[in-house]
Design a protein around this motif. Sequence first.
Motif, short mmCIF file in Angstrom:
data_model
loop_
_atom_site.label_atom_id
_atom_site.label_comp_id
_atom_site.label_asym_id
_atom_site.label_seq_id
_atom_site.Cartn_x
_atom_site.Cartn_y
_atom_site.Cartn_z
N ARG A 276 1.25 6.27 -7.30
CA ARG A 276 0.08 7.08 -7.65
C ARG A 276 0.29 8.55 -7.32
N VAL B 159 0.69 2.59 -14.21
CA VAL B 159 0.33 3.70 -13.33
C VAL B 159 1.53 4.64 -13.17
N GLN C 223 0.82 -1.20 0.00
CA GLN C 223 0.00 0.00 0.00
C GLN C 223 0.86 1.25 0.00
N LEU D 129 2.53 1.52 -3.41
CA LEU D 129 1.53 1.85 -4.43
C LEU D 129 1.18 3.33 -4.36
N ASP D 130 1.05 3.84 -3.13
CA ASP D 130 0.76 5.26 -2.95
C ASP D 130 1.80 6.10 -3.67
N ASN E 229 -7.06 3.01 -9.14
CA ASN E 229 -5.95 3.88 -8.76
C ASN E 229 -6.39 5.21 -8.18
N ALA E 230 -7.51 5.73 -8.69
CA ALA E 230 -7.99 7.01 -8.19
C ALA E 230 -8.84 6.82 -6.94
N ALA F 284 -7.83 5.18 -0.38
CA ALA F 284 -7.07 4.45 -1.39
C ALA F 284 -7.44 2.96 -1.39
N GLN G 28 -5.33 5.57 -15.99
CA GLN G 28 -4.62 4.65 -15.12
C GLN G 28 -5.37 3.36 -14.90
N LEU H 181 -12.75 3.08 -10.14
CA LEU H 181 -11.39 3.41 -10.54
C LEU H 181 -10.45 3.01 -9.40
N GLU I 264 -7.09 9.90 -14.58
CA GLU I 264 -7.62 8.89 -13.67
C GLU I 264 -8.18 7.70 -14.43
N THR J 174 -6.50 -0.92 -2.32
CA THR J 174 -5.24 -1.63 -2.50
C THR J 174 -5.41 -3.00 -3.13
#
Lengths: 638, 76
Positions: free
Chosen positions: A110, A282, A103, A106-107, B39-40, B11, A223, B37, A220, B13
């Motif tokens: 993004r 991404v 997580q 991944l953040d 990723n968003a 978010a 991705q 979505l 958005e 995951t």
Amino acid sequence: MKFQMYIQKHTKQITWLTGALIVAGLALQYLAHFQLGANILLAIASVIAIIPIAIHAYQALKVKVVSIELLVTIAVIGAFIIGEYNESAIVTFLFLFGNFLEQKTLDKTRASIKTLTEMTPTTALVLQDDGTTETVDVDDVEKGDRVLVKTGAAIPVDGVVVDGSGYADEAAVTGESRAVKKTTDDQVFSGTMLSDGYLQVKATKVGDDTTFAKIIELVEDAQDTKSHAEKFIDRFAKYYTPAVLLIALAVFIISRDFKLAITVLVLGCPGALVIGAPVSNVAGIGNGAKRGILIKGGEAMDTFAHVDTFVFDKTGTLTQGKTAVSEIKNYTTDAAQVLALTAKMETLSDHPLGRAVLTYADNQNVAYQDLVVSNNQTLKGQGIAAEINGEQVLVGNLKLMTTYKLALSADQQADLQALQATGSSTMIVAVAGKIAALIGVADIIRPEVKAQLAKLKAAGAKHLVMLTGDNQVTADYVANELGIDEVHAELLPDQKVEFVKQFQANGQKVAFVGDGINDSPSLATADIGIAMGSGTDVAIETSDVVLMQSNFTSLVHAYRLAKKTVLNTKENVVIAIAVVAFLLLGLVAGFIYMASGMFVHEASILVVIFNAMRLIHFGGSPVKNNPDVQQQAMTQTN
Amino acid sequence: MNKKVILQLDALTCPSCLTKIEGALKAQPGVGTIKVLFNAGKVKAEIDDSQTSADALSDVVTKLGYEVQGVKVKDL
């Protein structure tokens, strides 16, 4: 439900608690040799840690999805039953800890988009009828409202400046961080920062209709728009995970080895494979977005990377799209004086060539305003004749010179022909009965294009084509200057489309690069349509790649980025498959067991994410404010 | 379908969260196309406001265990 929420909110704490219990348990086991105590602690750790995993597994199962969590849950319960508390505790901890790191990382991938969305202003200062201002949510601002923007604030709407002036940093919309002067009648964009000054803006687009909101929405969506490879992996995972369950069952039935069966469950998790491809995209799309390069999803990324033929529109793409003075041949001792005289003459005309000369004179800081004109006379199809400060001045074509019985010398003739061969329109200036200068006016080739096209070729482009509605002479000249391989001139928009189709029929992967003004059909037909310059809404919609900044450096970066991203995806898939192969081998050879298998899995997931994160910084950081730095960057890239 | 609802979530995951959220929302009456979505961290859904509401959707998502940070409704 409340319990689920509580668990989900506190997964992090559960992870740490489990970790601590495991350390304590292992200490008891190996240092104090207190096996019972160790088992109790490890069993407690397993039970606590399995709760959040099992909840996920159950929720997924409710919507008929066999998830990785389910595999892990079954394996851990199995290990628990046969008394392998050590294994069950470590597997659950590694799984939770892995998710936690996943997580976090991944953040990071993004983050590029997040920084963009965070620039979205949330409120606006709207001017009321009585002259006061009121703070209003951006969604409630109406078109036509007058909005005040102060220094340091983000402009909340798209609109036109009606009062005040200042400098706006339009990085959010163009990817280029540079102060742009804004004064009455200039257009401003939502999301851009007013770095200095004070503006009153009349809103033309608000809320989700602003350019900035559209960009964010596009990115958005991009991705989450999956490439073929990703879709394939998704389908694969959908069947693969249940298959692992069946395989484990088969293993148990055949070998009667319970431990082996539950180990298969853990090793079979498709972790790195599922995350590998999307995470590369991404990161790649994020890298582009920061530079004003919008790539519409994994699919576009993939196709773009395979493009070998670039087709360019000429006007407004390879050239600046507006006529300007391209060359002046001066035959007198005072070039500035000749330019001043010519400029003064052109104030009398509204011919496009004349405007180009005036702009040029203004840029050169030549003072012509105070000159006095008398006896001016326009000769249709020839030019203008007049007296300035008592001297006779002629500006026009050869016919005009002939009318006034002036002839060009052999050298001047040669110069004239050379100028015409570049596709320039020419004008001849004569002062006091002598030919004084030749001025060429043309749609000027953008200075950076030549070097960037060479880079495009170095990056893998095989065939560069120019299609234009302009005449053959100009087209040939521009193509020759830029090292373009193939030129077709005097085309209508639908003929351009035909050429694109022809290349595709030859098996070439075609990218069409245009400014989006009347070349939308070609943008849509090409494998990849690239709209250059913020252009029109239609262009943004029909194209696959949008370059907010109208420059070729972005194009080259986008192309290299696409190639790099696709390579990165491949690397990740290879890593993921290699890991699975390694685990199977380890299982057969007997050196991999549940806990070590889970460790390798989680490690491989982090490896693919870290690999993808390299893309975030691909090509260095975008150029910032300082014009000197920008200059350096320009010289470096040239 | 006369409204478009956009939910901003925390978010996301796990890719399986998508299927979960999508499945649960589809089961609601008056819900048209749904896009989650990943990723968003956004849910975009078209709804018929005579049968359901943005708050109802938000409730469903919350009950699945995801925090809804913001709700936006637009006319279609």
